[in-house]
Design a protein around this motif. Structure first.
Motif, PDB file in Angstrom:
ATOM      1  N   ASP A  46      39.441  42.192  39.560  1.00 40.91           N
ATOM      2  CA  ASP A  46      40.739  42.463  40.181  1.00 40.91           C
ATOM      3  C   ASP A  46      41.799  41.483  39.691  1.00 40.91           C
ATOM      4  O   ASP A  46      42.935  41.862  39.419  1.00 40.91           O
ATOM      5  N   LEU A  49      42.716  42.316  36.006  1.00 42.03           N
ATOM      6  CA  LEU A  49      43.526  43.536  35.923  1.00 42.03           C
ATOM      7  C   LEU A  49      44.925  43.329  36.509  1.00 42.03           C
ATOM      8  O   LEU A  49      45.907  43.843  35.972  1.00 42.03           O
ATOM      9  N   THR A  81      45.254  49.899  38.649  1.00 40.79           N
ATOM     10  CA  THR A  81      44.574  48.601  38.665  1.00 40.79           C
ATOM     11  C   THR A  81      44.540  47.998  40.059  1.00 40.79           C
ATOM     12  O   THR A  81      43.679  47.175  40.355  1.00 40.79           O
TER      13      THR A  81
END
Length: 119
Positions: A46, A49, A81
């Motif tokens: 995470d 991205l 994302t």
């Protein structure tokens, strides 16, 4: 008024300003998420991205200002994302996201109606 979208007609102006507003909102959301990473750790995927999405969103204000294709592609990528990793980890989040399609559909309808105003 002479904007980069002035050659596109009415819909071009609506799309131009709407896409830049969406990019500003995405930059705010991603920036807040990255800011809170110091308090609540995000998974590494995470975080990576989000950093890439934030760089693309900020850069898009310069290099995608005349390209509808690039603006929409960056909006789609940055949104994905932020949403896809969370939904993959917690599938129950899909329910409120599907519910959010109702106001998004209403907004899209309003934008289309606004683009046809005066014709």
């Amino acid at each position: 008024m002479n904007t980069p979208a002035s050659g596109y007609g009415r819909w071009g102006k609506v799309e131009f300003y709407t896409s830049f507003f969406l990019l500003a909102v995405l930059a705010t959301v991603i920036g807040m998420r990255l800011g809170f990473d110091g308090v609540w750790r995000m998974p590494a995927l995470d975080l990576d991205l989000s950093v890439v999405a934030m760089a693309l969103v900020l850069a898009s204000f310069w290099f995608a200002r005349r390209s509808r294709h690039w603006r929409l592609a960056i909006i789609a990528f940055a949104s994905a994302t932020q949403l896809v990793p969370m939904v993959v980890r917690e599938p129950v989040l899909l329910v409120p996201l599907l519910g959010a399609l109702i106001p998004v559909g209403i907004l899209a309808g309003c934008l289309v109606a606004l683009s046809k105003k005066g014709t």
